[in-house]
Design a protein around this motif. Structure first.
Motif, PDB file in Angstrom:
ATOM      1  N   HIS A  89      21.223   7.524 -17.579  1.00  0.00           N
ATOM      2  CA  HIS A  89      21.697   7.071 -18.888  1.00  0.00           C
ATOM      3  C   HIS A  89      20.534   6.960 -19.866  1.00  0.00           C
ATOM      4  O   HIS A  89      20.678   7.271 -21.064  1.00  0.00           O
ATOM      5  N   LEU A  93      20.186   8.753 -23.529  1.00  0.00           N
ATOM      6  CA  LEU A  93      19.955   8.015 -24.772  1.00  0.00           C
ATOM      7  C   LEU A  93      18.726   8.536 -25.496  1.00  0.00           C
ATOM      8  O   LEU A  93      18.716   8.620 -26.735  1.00  0.00           O
ATOM      9  N   ASP A  94      17.687   8.863 -24.754  1.00  0.00           N
ATOM     10  CA  ASP A  94      16.479   9.423 -25.411  1.00  0.00           C
ATOM     11  C   ASP A  94      16.803  10.752 -26.085  1.00  0.00           C
ATOM     12  O   ASP A  94      16.321  11.045 -27.193  1.00  0.00           O
ATOM     13  N   ALA A  97      18.779  10.012 -29.229  1.00  0.00           N
ATOM     14  CA  ALA A  97      17.906   9.463 -30.276  1.00  0.00           C
ATOM     15  C   ALA A  97      17.076  10.571 -30.916  1.00  0.00           C
ATOM     16  O   ALA A  97      16.866  10.602 -32.140  1.00  0.00           O
ATOM     17  N   VAL A 104      25.930   5.489 -30.549  1.00  0.00           N
ATOM     18  CA  VAL A 104      26.280   5.805 -29.165  1.00  0.00           C
ATOM     19  C   VAL A 104      27.135   4.648 -28.644  1.00  0.00           C
ATOM     20  O   VAL A 104      26.697   3.489 -28.674  1.00  0.00           O
ATOM     21  N   PHE A 106      29.179   3.199 -25.469  1.00  0.00           N
ATOM     22  CA  PHE A 106      29.409   3.255 -24.028  1.00  0.00           C
ATOM     23  C   PHE A 106      30.721   2.560 -23.694  1.00  0.00           C
ATOM     24  O   PHE A 106      30.862   1.359 -23.898  1.00  0.00           O
ATOM     25  N   ALA A 126      15.361   2.311 -23.266  1.00  0.00           N
ATOM     26  CA  ALA A 126      16.003   3.438 -23.948  1.00  0.00           C
ATOM     27  C   ALA A 126      17.048   2.942 -24.942  1.00  0.00           C
ATOM     28  O   ALA A 126      17.193   3.491 -26.040  1.00  0.00           O
ATOM     29  N   ILE A 127      17.806   1.882 -24.578  1.00  0.00           N
ATOM     30  CA  ILE A 127      18.792   1.312 -25.504  1.00  0.00           C
ATOM     31  C   ILE A 127      18.095   0.789 -26.753  1.00  0.00           C
ATOM     32  O   ILE A 127      18.517   1.021 -27.891  1.00  0.00           O
ATOM     33  N   ASN A 130      16.697   3.688 -28.903  1.00  0.00           N
ATOM     34  CA  ASN A 130      17.737   4.414 -29.641  1.00  0.00           C
ATOM     35  C   ASN A 130      18.163   3.640 -30.883  1.00  0.00           C
ATOM     36  O   ASN A 130      18.276   4.190 -31.976  1.00  0.00           O
ATOM     37  N   VAL A 133      23.080   1.681 -30.211  1.00  0.00           N
ATOM     38  CA  VAL A 133      23.928   1.672 -29.018  1.00  0.00           C
ATOM     39  C   VAL A 133      24.892   0.478 -29.075  1.00  0.00           C
ATOM     40  O   VAL A 133      24.469  -0.648 -29.320  1.00  0.00           O
TER      41      VAL A 133
END
Length: 900
Positions: A89, A93-94, A97, A104, A106, A126-127, A130, A133
């Motif tokens: 995941h 996400l990367d 972004a 994004v 989920f 990563a969240i 980005n 999210v």
């Protein structure tokens, strides 16, 4: 003309048919039933299949769908029964972004940490990186079993794992609410009364959509517009999502969620029925993430469906009513069938065009499938039976006339009211059977005597007033007291009418009397009950605030007394403490009477209660009353509530005082007794064995045998109006039963009355001396206690009490702050002391939130007026101790020592 003939006139019949069609249509449109739900659902679904104008999504190019489908599990070698490797995941996400995705979303609930902490950290980073999210929350279902109501369910909000939640741009509820046929038809942007929203509404706020200026706008009624087919979105498998060229996700809203493939309806998970299934033999299902995406497209384009407003619904129903309910009756049956078919076709086409062009839907099948057939059936039935009804009409009229004559002849004799006719000399010329039953006099006896002497001997003024009014005005209505043949006083609602001959000369007076004696008593009792309820409501509110005032007094006095060295100051502090405790006991007594509280039962010495009451009685009772107290030297302790037992003794002694206005003697005695089998039979419910007997005896007027069985009834009293509520002895009986004790009464008229209470002997009941209780308090040893209370004085004084015993303390001024501090110090906190009534988040909500964070947390609930039903709701989550305000510091330390 008979009633049936009237109804069978064409206009009347058409009106009745229209009313019936309107009533059925209105019921199916507004009442909740299986048929009405099926018609509404089918009207929504069939509009998609039948409408000549198809809907098209306004901005489908802005949406990208990524599915966690079966192929994704295989491609990434992930188990089907465990969480994915969250680095996958993070990589996605990367990539999103880097492409510049707008958001994004989920549709996956990451509620728990994964098996790999390092992977969780990478995913959280990563969240955060980005920055756009939206994470999903969901409800979990908690089930519990109740003895009386069977199985019950409770829903608990499950939030994303804390590191993910902190890194995300927002979160929302992923739960959808399908109808009975498993199709989601309405937008659900979060539950009413809650501050959190749905996942799609959180995305709308993140994207600054004009439809989401504030949370209040989310409760606008919106119906999902599913656009042009069950497969609106051509989603990507998770692996294929990585293979898309750079820039593919630029400015797109990316939905990530499951696309399960199962067979049976009962196995469906995270997918729902599509409205495009009306004409298929097997339903077509769509993933839940597709439904979320459709809802967001509705919000982006502001093109969700609208239900026809109430005025439009009424117009549609009125069309069905007038056309099918009334209009068809103008035609013969065969012609009516053709006209009905044309009406159905035209109305259906109009509703489908309204749906396709105006995005407005209405449960049109109510008109087409119910009102039209019903109106046609009424028309055919009416035309078929009309000739038969007309034929039988004359015969029926004759039968009704004969029955009416018979009914009128017996009417006066069958009337429940007492009906009398008096001549101008006020002797009765007619006296119906109900008058005989009510008053006891036969018609023959009434004719021989003047009515004033017969009924109004004690109430001549009232009779003269009614007689004057009826002769002057022709009518009189009012309430009159009357005396029956047996000498019983009754109250009647009387209606007098002056009867005149054809020349207008008065000849007699018609009197109709209704017995309202019992009704009048019930109204008086109702007024007294309402006053007591008002007192109860007022007392409850005052008790809560007063207990909050008394708590810091008790805590502060105890702290000062422990530090004070000068004897006279210490004595003054002890006096203040005793007064505060007495005030707390008075609050408990008020609540016990007004709210029916059970009280706090503990081992106690009954002689102390009697001696305390003795002081009060000697100071307040008249000096012509002699008070004697006889207590056994070996009187054992009992288990009970001091305040309630004080109330029992006080009620019995007050009743004894009122029974001796000229003076007399009251004896209060207590001792141990062993009931034999013969003696136990004399006391209702008692068994042979050892008891503590409490007796209150007087030398008053006594209780007559004919009413002794009623003295414990609520509101029954022999005292004058305003001098008694009739609740004293009923309250005594309630408290005695609450203590599992037995009550007996014996009385001799003119010699006095004795009330005896038998308390079961509890051999294990021991009264612990204060010194021993004090010795049981253990030091805090640095353990951390979270104290939450909206009263600053209580918070500061509790901190002083706890820190003096070696505890560490952190303070919170409301429930929200308490949850926030608990999140930071969850591992360190040994116990939470929390007030149950606070702003922002009350104690019940805060305990539930903290219990979710750490399920072994120990709680002490502090309350000035604990409500049992709310305590039971929290107690289902965790073990909880209750500390009723006001309390002293010693009580706090004892409770902490027992729990920890």
């Amino acid at each position: 003309m008979s009633l049936r003939e009237t109804f069978l006139k064409p206009k009347i019949a058409a009106s009745l048919g229209a009313v019936l069609v309107l009533f059925v249509g209105f019921g199916l449109l507004n009442l909740n039933s299986r048929l009405s739900s099926a018609l509404q659902f089918a009207s929504y679904d069939w509009a998609y299949d039948l409408s000549p104008v198809k809907q098209h999504p306004p901005s489908q190019s802005q949406i990208a769908m990524i599915y966690l489908d079966e192929a994704s599990y295989v491609d990434f070698h992930q188990p089907f029964n465990a969480p994915w490797d969250r680095t996958i995941h993070a990589r996605l996400l990367d990539r999103l972004a880097a492409d510049g995705a707008k958001a994004v979303i989920f549709d996956v609930v990451f509620s728990d940490p994964g098996p790999n902490p390092e992977a969780d950290k990478i995913f959280a980073d990563a969240i955060r990186h980005n920055g756009h999210v939206i994470l999903a929350a969901d409800y979990s279902e908690n089930r519990s079993t109740s003895d009386t109501h069977g199985r019950s369910e409770e829903m608990t909000l499950v939030l994303p794992y804390a590191p993910f939640l902190e890194a995300a741009a927002g979160w929302g509820l992923a739960q959808l609410q399908p109808d009975l046929d498993y199709l989601v038809r309405e937008h659900n942007h979060g539950p009413r009364g809650e501050t959190f929203t749905s996942m799609t509404w959180a995305a709308a706020k993140l994207l600054h959509l004009p439809v989401a200026p504030n949370d209040a706008a989310r409760f606008q009624e919106r119906w999902i517009n599913y656009y042009n087919g069950p497969d609106n979105f051509q989603g990507l498998s998770y692996k294929l999502a990585f293979d898309k060229p750079p820039g593919f996700y630029h400015n797109k809203i990316v939905f990530i969620g499951g696309s399960p493939q199962t067979g049976l309806l009962r196995e469906r998970k995270d997918q729902f029925r599509s409205p495009y299934t009306t004409w298929y033999s097997n339903p077509v299902f769509t993933p839940a993430v597709d439904v979320h995406a459709t809802i967001l497209l509705n919000l982006i384009g502001e093109d969700w469906l609208h239900k026809l407003p109430p005025a439009g619904e009424w117009i549609a129903l009125l069309f069905g009513t007038l056309f099918f309910g009334a209009g068809l009756m103008r035609f013969r049956p065969l012609t009516a069938v053709g006209v009905a078919a044309l009406g159905v076709a035209g109305f259906t086409l109009a509703m489908l065009l309204l749906f396709g062009l105006g995005k407005i839907w209405f449960p049109w099948l109510v008109v087409v499938a119910v009102q039209a057939p019903l109106g046609l059936l009424i028309t055919i039935s009416y035309k078929s039976v009309e000739w038969y009804v007309l034929k039988k009409n004359l015969e029926r009229q004759r039968e009704q006339a004969q029955a009416r004559i018979s009914e009128q002849a017996a009417l006066l004799d069958k009337a429940q009211d007492a009906i009398m006719v008096h001549d101008l000399d006020w002797r009765s010329t007619y006296w119906n059977p109900s008058a005989e039953r009510l008053l006891g006099w036969t018609a023959a006896e009434a004719r021989e005597r003047n009515v004033q002497e017969l009924l109004y001997k004690k109430h001549t003024e009232k009779f003269a007033e009614a007689r004057s009014a009826v002769m002057n005005d022709g009518e009189w209505v009012g309430q009159l007291p009357q005396t029956t043949k047996a000498g019983k006083e009754i109250l009647v609602e009387s209606r007098w009418t002056r009867v005149c001959d054809s020349g207008g000369k008065p000849t007699s007076v018609l009197v109709i009397n209704t017995d309202i004696t019992e009704r009048n008593k019930l109204e008086s009792q109702l007024l007294r009950t309402q006053r007591l309820e008002s007192i109860g409501t007022l007392a409850g509110g005052i008790a809560h605030d007063l207990n909050n005032v008394l708590t810091p007094i008790l805590l502060g006095v105890e702290i000062l007394a422990n530090d004070e060295k000068i004897d006279y100051r210490k004595k003054t502090l002890n006096t203040i403490g005793i007064s505060a405790r007495r005030g707390a006991d008075m609050v408990k007594q008020v609540l016990s009477f007004t709210r029916g509280r059970e009280g706090d039962k503990s081992p106690l010495q009954l002689k102390h209660v009697i001696r305390d009451l003795e002081k009060i009685l000697r100071e307040t009772f008249p000096k012509n009353l002699e008070l004697k107290v006889n207590l056994s030297a070996d009187l054992p302790p009992i288990v009970g509530d001091v305040t309630q037992l004080h109330q029992v003794l006080l009620n019995l002694c007050v009743n004894a005082r009122d029974a001796m206005p000229e003076g007399g003697q009251i004896l209060i005695a207590a001792g141990k007794i062993n009931l034999t089998e013969m003696e136990a039979k004399q006391v209702l419910g008692a068994q042979p064995g050892n008891y503590v007997r409490l007796q209150v005896q007087d030398t008053g007027s006594g209780i007559p045998q004919e009413i002794i069985d009623r003295i414990f009834e609520p509101f029954f009293t022999t005292k004058e109006v305003g001098k008694g509520t009739g609740l004293g002895l009923s309250t005594v009986l309630s408290i005695v039963k609450n203590h599992r004790a037995f009550l007996d009464v014996s009385s001799v008229v003119g010699k006095g009355t004795a009330f005896t209470i038998l308390f079961p002997l509890n051999e294990s009941a021991t009264v612990v001396p204060a010194a021993e209780v004090l010795a049981t308090v253990a030091a805090g040893s640095g353990r951390l206690v979270l104290v939450a209370d909206d009263e600053a004085l209580i918070r500061d004084l509790l901190r002083s009490v706890l820190t003096s015993q070696g505890y560490s303390v952190i303070l919170a001024e409301d429930g929200a702050r308490a949850v926030e501090l608990f999140q930071k110090h969850a591992a360190e906190i040994s116990l939470v002391m929390i007030d149950m009534m606070m702003p922002v988040l009350d104690g019940y909500q805060a305990i539930a939130a903290m219990h979710q964070l750490r399920r072994d947390t120990k709680f002490i609930a502090m309350s000035g007026m604990m409500q049992a039903e709310k305590y039971e709701r929290v107690a289902t989550l965790t073990k909880i101790e209750v500390l009723n305000k006001p309390f002293a510091g010693q009580k706090v330390l004892e409770t902490l020592t027992r729990i920890l």
